[in-house]
Scaffold this motif. Structure first.
Motif, PDB file in Angstrom:
ATOM      1  N   ALA A 241      10.091  -4.464  -2.570  1.00 43.92           N
ATOM      2  CA  ALA A 241       9.073  -3.342  -2.771  1.00 43.92           C
ATOM      3  C   ALA A 241       7.772  -3.667  -1.710  1.00 43.92           C
ATOM      4  O   ALA A 241       7.181  -2.531  -1.293  1.00 43.92           O
ATOM      5  N   ALA A 242       7.355  -5.094  -2.012  1.00 46.47           N
ATOM      6  CA  ALA A 242       6.216  -5.126  -1.449  1.00 46.47           C
ATOM      7  C   ALA A 242       6.144  -5.373   0.090  1.00 46.47           C
ATOM      8  O   ALA A 242       5.220  -4.594   0.829  1.00 46.47           O
ATOM      9  N   ILE A 243       7.356  -5.702   0.739  1.00 47.73           N
ATOM     10  CA  ILE A 243       7.660  -5.448   2.014  1.00 47.73           C
ATOM     11  C   ILE A 243       7.803  -4.026   2.545  1.00 47.73           C
ATOM     12  O   ILE A 243       6.938  -3.684   3.478  1.00 47.73           O
ATOM     13  N   SER A 244       8.316  -3.172   1.917  1.00 49.66           N
ATOM     14  CA  SER A 244       8.392  -1.573   1.863  1.00 49.66           C
ATOM     15  C   SER A 244       6.927  -1.025   1.690  1.00 49.66           C
ATOM     16  O   SER A 244       6.598  -0.184   2.646  1.00 49.66           O
ATOM     17  N   PHE A 245       6.431  -1.252   1.021  1.00 53.48           N
ATOM     18  CA  PHE A 245       4.945  -0.619   0.631  1.00 53.48           C
ATOM     19  C   PHE A 245       3.908  -1.088   1.670  1.00 53.48           C
ATOM     20  O   PHE A 245       3.247  -0.216   2.108  1.00 53.48           O
TER      21      PHE A 245
ATOM     22  N   GLY B  57       0.288  -0.367   4.582  1.00 53.41           N
ATOM     23  CA  GLY B  57      -0.638  -1.271   4.749  1.00 53.41           C
ATOM     24  C   GLY B  57      -1.226  -1.985   3.583  1.00 53.41           C
ATOM     25  O   GLY B  57      -0.575  -2.140   2.541  1.00 53.41           O
ATOM     26  N   ILE B  58      -2.371  -2.748   3.700  1.00 54.98           N
ATOM     27  CA  ILE B  58      -2.832  -3.596   2.494  1.00 54.98           C
ATOM     28  C   ILE B  58      -2.938  -2.718   1.338  1.00 54.98           C
ATOM     29  O   ILE B  58      -2.635  -3.325   0.160  1.00 54.98           O
ATOM     30  N   ALA B  59      -3.300  -1.439   1.314  1.00 63.34           N
ATOM     31  CA  ALA B  59      -3.028  -0.423   0.134  1.00 63.34           C
ATOM     32  C   ALA B  59      -1.894  -0.502  -0.456  1.00 63.34           C
ATOM     33  O   ALA B  59      -1.697  -0.395  -1.912  1.00 63.34           O
ATOM     34  N   GLY B  60      -0.525  -0.694   0.149  1.00 65.47           N
ATOM     35  CA  GLY B  60       0.445  -0.969  -0.657  1.00 65.47           C
ATOM     36  C   GLY B  60       0.751  -1.965  -1.569  1.00 65.47           C
ATOM     37  O   GLY B  60       1.539  -1.704  -2.542  1.00 65.47           O
ATOM     38  N   LEU B  61      -0.106  -3.044  -1.590  1.00 65.29           N
ATOM     39  CA  LEU B  61      -0.069  -3.960  -2.674  1.00 65.29           C
ATOM     40  C   LEU B  61      -0.732  -3.626  -4.054  1.00 65.29           C
ATOM     41  O   LEU B  61       0.008  -4.137  -5.152  1.00 65.29           O
ATOM     42  N   ALA B  62      -1.167  -2.511  -4.178  1.00 64.43           N
ATOM     43  CA  ALA B  62      -1.767  -2.061  -5.383  1.00 64.43           C
ATOM     44  C   ALA B  62      -0.495  -1.389  -5.972  1.00 64.43           C
ATOM     45  O   ALA B  62      -0.199  -1.630  -7.292  1.00 64.43           O
ATOM     46  N   TRP B  63       0.515  -0.703  -5.241  1.00 63.83           N
ATOM     47  CA  TRP B  63       1.536  -0.001  -5.789  1.00 63.83           C
ATOM     48  C   TRP B  63       2.619  -1.046  -6.271  1.00 63.83           C
ATOM     49  O   TRP B  63       3.465  -0.914  -7.050  1.00 63.83           O
TER      50      TRP B  63
END
Length: 236
Positions: free
Chosen positions: A204-208, A213-219
């Protein structure tokens, strides 16, 4: 007898974690300045990321070299408080202050992050039951969330408003000292059966990040909450 050549290696790595956090705090106050080809907030992300790498390596080095110590455990918590508590708090403080809202006290709410982080680490150090599962959000995951949230604000040039940010800070900070059971993100082996949820988080981290971008880390941290809650419900 311990080897003098390897005795100090784990604690040295832990100190690199601490120094990375200190540098992240410094660059948080230059969050919107260009420094060496990167903006200050981008340096904050990098130094917190470096701190996370050192945080993983110090424990691995202590186990590999058979050099665990009570001092190392305490030093690790102090370093984590700076790198994953104070550093993201300083980033949030400066980003909120830059909005120049009418309520001048609002940015100081960010200090709740290291305050609850310190309490969370103190509880962890005296709670022997948190070996494979955690009680509350781990402080490194807290830092990852704020990197993602700040990345979202910077990427999309959006500020959701003082009260939304204040509420979010309160909720995430309190989650660190909650009694909610959350599974550990550390791999003890690489078997699929033992690490199924961890592999989900990793993919999920790789996909988000690839998508947002960096914003995906919150998800990623939101997903971590959801998987932990679902696991607890299933076990109940």
């Amino acid at each position: 007898m311990s080897n003098p050549a390897t005795r100090y290696i784990p604690n040295t790595i832990t100190l690199l974690n601490l120094l990375s956090g200190c540098l992240a705090c410094i660059f948080a106050f230059r969050h919107n300045e260009m420094v060496g080809g990167l903006y200050g907030h981008e340096w904050v992300y990098l130094f917190i990321g470096a701190a996370a790498v050192f945080d993983f390596c110090d424990g691995a080095a202590a186990r590999l070299l058979h050099q665990p110590s009570p001092i190392g455990k305490e030093l690790d918590s102090l370093s984590d408080l700076v790198s994953f508590g104070l550093a993201p708090a300083m980033l949030m403080f400066n980003l909120m202050q830059a909005q120049q809202g009418q309520l001048v006290w609002v940015p100081y709410i960010a200090l709740m992050i290291p305050a609850m982080g310190a309490l969370r680490l103190a509880i962890f150090n005296v709670d022997d039951s948190q070996a494979t599962t955690f009680r509350g959000l781990p402080i490194p995951a807290n830092a990852i969330f704020w990197i993602g949230f700040c990345g979202w604000m910077q990427s999309y040039r959006v500020y959701p408003g003082d009260w939304v940010v204040v509420l979010l800070i309160i909720l995430v900070s309190l989650s660190m000292v909650s009694r909610m059971e959350m599974f550990s993100l550390k791999f003890k082996n690489f078997g699929l059966r033992d690490n199924f949820r961890r592999y989900i988080i990793l993919l999920a981290a790789i996909s988000f990040v690839a998508i947002y971008g960096i914003a995906g880390l919150a998800w990623v941290i939101v997903l971590y909450f959801v998987l932990s809650a679902l696991t607890r419900r299933h076990q109940a």
